[in-house]
Write an enzyme that holds these catalytic residues in place. Structure first.
Site, PDB file in Angstrom:
ATOM      1  N   ASP A  71     -10.795  -0.164   3.117  1.00 36.36           N
ATOM      2  CA  ASP A  71      -9.390   0.193   3.335  1.00 36.36           C
ATOM      3  C   ASP A  71      -9.211   1.695   3.456  1.00 36.36           C
ATOM      4  OD1 ASP A  71      -6.871  -0.784   3.805  1.00 36.36           O
ATOM      5  OD2 ASP A  71      -6.241  -0.755   1.709  1.00 36.36           O
ATOM      6  N   ASP A 131      -3.819  -6.772   1.152  1.00 38.54           N
ATOM      7  CA  ASP A 131      -3.388  -6.111  -0.073  1.00 38.54           C
ATOM      8  C   ASP A 131      -2.815  -7.099  -1.081  1.00 38.54           C
ATOM      9  OD1 ASP A 131      -4.080  -3.709   1.143  1.00 38.54           O
ATOM     10  OD2 ASP A 131      -2.100  -3.495   2.048  1.00 38.54           O
TER      11      ASP A 131
END
Length: 490
Positions: free
Chosen positions: A336, A389
């Site tokens: 990420d 997420d």
């Protein structure tokens, strides 16, 4: 002699003071008319009227040169808009448009040249229509930008072409341009926070909500077990799509009798009537969303479909222990950060942000995120969070709940409650950093992984249960009885 010595010193001080006054005069003016080159490109809101009827506003970027736009709507002026001739606005012989807003197309010459041509024609402002996707930043090309006294902004290709079509068709178009300030914090982010945390909690407790775990196998089999009623389900089609499986399992948890009647369909085979009805409803919902996906309300359908999908995924995909969770979350953590922060230096754009938003200049793509409209932002837009997420930390949270159940833990003595608090805190830090960094996209896992996995590891160390968490079984459905050594978590 004394006077002769002091005179040159006084003259020097006077000249120096005058020189600094000259340099500071644009700043000291403070009337918003400064033409100095600025470093920022503030957002611009453009209200539009077509034949007197107000339409959806447009949005653009202010140039780094020219006077600063007013912040208040009442300070701005509503003016007619027309295209310069030629449309690129590069020729000094362009048409004169006194007291109006001049429109030009991007290309053939620099921004300041277009601005000077429009200014010489008496225009009060210049709107440049981008001929490519995106909004270019109009910087200061050279020192001649100091002579530009009109407002200069740029708008997107799609918005500009709509303007061009209306004006070409002889329709009267009026524009009002101003630059309202954005709020420091948009309160609608609270709703997105609640949606994200609620999705993780719902997915974790879904088996408890529907009263049984039989509809979701912890193994790779996606079909349910034989029903508790003793009926033979062999040959019956079981559909495990997100929205369909969640609705069906919830209905069956209230009454098993709803799922008894079956019907045989060509090609498909036997399927329960209840499953068929729910499937039709889900397909209609998905089709309606797909047909209205570009409408302002499409976020509602997108979020509903996404939440159901993530609940289903978190029921089917299960972590056996935090050893696997550590490997998975640490890889996702690095992944990420790279694609949000480092990819712009390689690909000239944040790849993760573009993929999450569904940006694809070559055609359609599915946005993999939950979103909620910014209710207090004058430029509208959405607060967003990617599916990853929610799913990656959610896998650890659902594991903690199963671990608590297997070892007779609950509340503050368990892990589930603390990991939910950690997940909510991680999201809070994500949005806090988003606002502190002026809206620049943030890798949420940068904050979520330490707040969830870190919480689990620290609690395990404190309670001397880290080995048990690390080497926990594959949770194949056999629960271990709580032992004295693991039931006391204080």
């Amino acid at each position: 002699m004394k006077l002769l010595v002091m005179a040159p010193d006084s003259s020097y001080r006077l000249m120096t003071f005058g020189f600094f006054l000259l340099l500071l005069s644009p700043i000291a003016a403070g009337d918003g008319s400064s033409t100095a080159c600025r470093n920022d490109f503030p957002m611009v809101k453009v209200k539009k009227w077509v034949n007197g009827d107000e339409k959806e506003p447009l949005f653009g970027l202010n140039a780094a040169f020219g006077p600063i736009l007013p912040e208040e709507l009442k300070q701005a002026q509503r003016l007619p808009a027309n295209f310069l001739e030629p449309a690129t606005g590069c020729s000094p012989s362009s048409s004169k448009l006194p007291g109006s807003i001049a429109l030009v197309l991007r290309g053939d010459c620099d921004y300041t040249t277009k601005a000077r041509v429009a200014q010489e024609g008496g225009s009060a402002a210049l709107v440049m229509i981008n001929t490519e996707d995106g909004l270019p930043k109009m910087g200061c090309a050279n020192i001649t930008m100091l002579s530009i006294k009109i407002h200069v902004i740029t708008v997107s290709k799609s918005a500009g072409l709509d303007l061009k079509k209306s004006i070409t068709d002889g329709i009267q178009v009026e524009l009002l341009i101003y630059s309202p300030n954005r709020p420091i914090v948009d309160y609608s982010v609270v709703f997105l926070w609640m949606m994200s945390v609620g999705t993780v909690v719902s997915a974790t407790l879904w088996s408890d909500i529907v009263g049984s775990e039989e509809y979701y196998e912890p193994s790779n089999q996606l079909s349910p077990k034989e029903s508790d009623s003793g009926a033979n389900d062999d040959g019956i089609l079981h559909i495990t799509m997100g929205m369909h499986s969640c609705i069906l399992s919830f209905i069956l948890s209230k009454s098993k009798d709803f799922g008894q009647t079956t019907v045989k369909l060509p090609i498909v085979g036997k399927i329960t009537i209840l499953s068929l009805v729910v499937l039709i409803i889900c397909l209609v919902f998905a089709i309606v969303w797909a047909a209205t996906r570009k409408k302002s309300f499409s976020w509602i359908g997108q979020d509903i479909l996404g939440i159901f999908m993530m609940i289903s995924v978190l029921q089917l995909a299960r972590l056996p222990n935090i050893k696997v969770a550590t490997a998975l979350l640490c890889c996702a953590f690095v992944y990420d950060i790279f694609w949000v922060f480092l990819s712009p230096y390689i690909f000239h754009d944040s790849v993760m942000v573009a993929v999450a938003r569904g940006n694809n200049s070559g055609g359609e793509s599915i946005p993999m995120l939950l979103r909620f409209p910014k209710l207090s932002d004058p430029y509208y837009g959405y607060n967003m969070i990617g599916y990853g997420d929610i799913l990656f930390p959610g896998l650890l949270v659902t594991f903690s709940h199963r671990f608590d159940k297997a070892h007779g833990k609950s509340g503050a003595n368990g892990y589930f409650l603390w990991l939910i608090i950690g997940y909510g805190s991680g999201l809070f830090f994500t949005y806090l950093s988003l606002y502190l960094m002026a809206g620049r996209g943030q890798p949420a896992l940068l904050y979520l992984v330490p707040c969830t996995l870190g919480t689990c590891v620290l609690l395990g160390l404190k309670r001397e249960e880290l080995d048990l968490l690390w080497d926990h079984g594959d949770d194949s459905g056999q629960q271990r009885a709580p032992s004295p050594s693991t039931s006391d978590c204080t």
